[in-house]
Design an enzyme around this catalytic site. Sequence first.
Site, PDB file in Angstrom:
ATOM      1  N   ASN A  53       0.801  -1.225   0.000  1.00 27.96           N
ATOM      2  CA  ASN A  53       0.000   0.000   0.000  1.00 27.96           C
ATOM      3  C   ASN A  53       0.833   1.275   0.000  1.00 27.96           C
ATOM      4  O   ASN A  53       0.291   2.374   0.002  1.00 27.96           O
ATOM      5  CB  ASN A  53      -1.004  -0.024   1.160  1.00 27.96           C
ATOM      6  CG  ASN A  53      -2.102  -1.043   0.895  1.00 27.96           C
ATOM      7  OD1 ASN A  53      -2.312  -1.446  -0.245  1.00 27.96           O
ATOM      8  ND2 ASN A  53      -2.786  -1.477   1.948  1.00 27.96           N
ATOM      9  N   ARG A  82      -8.418  -2.056  -5.422  1.00 26.66           N
ATOM     10  CA  ARG A  82      -8.958  -0.819  -4.858  1.00 26.66           C
ATOM     11  C   ARG A  82      -8.026   0.369  -5.123  1.00 26.66           C
ATOM     12  O   ARG A  82      -8.467   1.487  -5.349  1.00 26.66           O
ATOM     13  CB  ARG A  82      -9.154  -1.014  -3.347  1.00 26.66           C
ATOM     14  CG  ARG A  82      -9.592   0.220  -2.584  1.00 26.66           C
ATOM     15  CD  ARG A  82     -11.054   0.504  -2.737  1.00 26.66           C
ATOM     16  NE  ARG A  82     -11.505   1.654  -1.975  1.00 26.66           N
ATOM     17  CZ  ARG A  82     -12.746   2.123  -2.014  1.00 26.66           C
ATOM     18  NH1 ARG A  82     -13.661   1.526  -2.748  1.00 26.66           N
ATOM     19  NH2 ARG A  82     -13.091   3.167  -1.304  1.00 26.66           N
ATOM     20  N   ARG A 100      -1.406 -11.591  -4.411  1.00 28.91           N
ATOM     21  CA  ARG A 100      -1.700 -10.171  -4.667  1.00 28.91           C
ATOM     22  C   ARG A 100      -0.891  -9.273  -3.742  1.00 28.91           C
ATOM     23  O   ARG A 100      -0.547  -8.150  -4.118  1.00 28.91           O
ATOM     24  CB  ARG A 100      -3.195  -9.891  -4.421  1.00 28.91           C
ATOM     25  CG  ARG A 100      -4.108 -10.346  -5.536  1.00 28.91           C
ATOM     26  CD  ARG A 100      -5.515  -9.880  -5.271  1.00 28.91           C
ATOM     27  NE  ARG A 100      -5.525  -8.461  -4.982  1.00 28.91           N
ATOM     28  CZ  ARG A 100      -6.461  -7.840  -4.272  1.00 28.91           C
ATOM     29  NH1 ARG A 100      -7.485  -8.516  -3.791  1.00 28.91           N
ATOM     30  NH2 ARG A 100      -6.400  -6.547  -4.051  1.00 28.91           N
TER      31      ARG A 100
END
Length: 422
Positions: A23, A93, A401
């Site tokens: 992230n 996302r 992922r």
Amino acid sequence: MAEFHIIGKTSLQGEIPVRGAKNSALKAIAAAPLFARPFSIKNVPAIEDVSRMTDLVEDLGVQTAMEGERILSLDGSTIKGFALKKEIAERLRASIVLTGPLLARQKKVSSPYPGGCVIGRRPIDIFIEGFRSLGAKVKVSKRGFEAQAAKLTGTRFTFRKISVTATETLMMAASLAHGKTVLINAALEPEIQHLAKFLNGSGAHIKGAGTPVIEITGTGGKLLKAKAPFVTIPDRVETGSFLVLGALLGNPLTITGCNPVHVEVPIAMLKAAGVPIERGDSSLTVRHPKKILAFNVSTREYPGFPTDLQAPFAVLLTQARGQSTVSETVFDGRLGYIEDLNRMGARITPGDPHRILIDGPSRFRGREIESPDLRAGLAFVIAALTAQGKSVVRNIYQIDRGYEKIEERLQAVGAKITRHET
Ligand code: EPU
């Protein structure tokens, strides 16, 4: 399709390295449209989501290349598109973060509803409100949204709910805007602060990232130029998950290349539960104690207990003595994994839609289980490593992922885990 075969109950010893944070790296890739010249990202984890995000910016004309191990270079000078490719954006996302820089650069952006883990409702209303506040015209449809602004204008915007990706998106859009933007009730995650530092080093003027009020003086459309590479910060979710692994099986386990400051609350919780942890500047050594005491977990925005560590901690609590509760306050569908853990031998009962009760300790037996999402997927691997006998973890695309070659790093500390293509 690939799956992991795992034989549990072996103790783990040695060093396990933490990779760059998913992230953090994804947001640096999303920043590409803000830049006039090429820049590189170091310590990029080799994970599926990074590949998908790279595909997404390439589709918009950004040139990308791997320049050695975990170094990705991006050249946004050749950017031409404004529409995020549906098939890719729907897979993660983080794709939505790209809409901020794209709108600022191309004066127009269109995006489908972003995908990602199925962990409850994940609306995008706050992004839309933010873009409108910056002066964009936004049309929302069943398919997604389209935003246009000949020029973005500085604004004062209050997040009615704290959102990590919305903070990053608006902070980046405002970096090229005309005038000053004040973002109130912004998210505090370390990835945001780190991104702001990189943007500032490249010509942006952002003050207060890492605090609830961020002030951005826009460059008035002037693009950024990186003077140094973006160095991805260590993954704090990986760090916290390895802490759980060490608490359950460490003999001892040393987590290297991490930043302990980013996992203060998980460390404090584990210590209070009786787990011995030795702390270095960029390492943590953790050992399985004779007994783990039950404790309660409630997820919060940073610096509170992270929702991304909720499932691994639930696995830990199945092995703790007494009753624990886990409350999920950030997402509304992130407790769907309990049935599978119960099939392995856990004693977890739903309290209300946001809370579970865990009675421990329980003896786990190997089972066939399917990763429901990225974070619960790794929690299942941890559960399987503590179980008696063999487990098969399916749908490991979900794990790939977010975690780079997790089986190789686990094998290196003694875990019996192998990947099988089916
Ligand atoms: N929310 C809204 N409207 C919006 C945006 C968010 O109502 O427009 C709500 C969400 O539904 C949720 C809450 O706000 O209830 C907080 O969500 P947030 O927007 O902060 O989450 P996110 O930005 O979508 C990021 C991480 C997640 C991580 C959360 C919380 C990325 C790409 N994703 O998601 O990571 O769980 O912050 O820390 O940065 C993961 O990596 O597995 C993952 C799910």
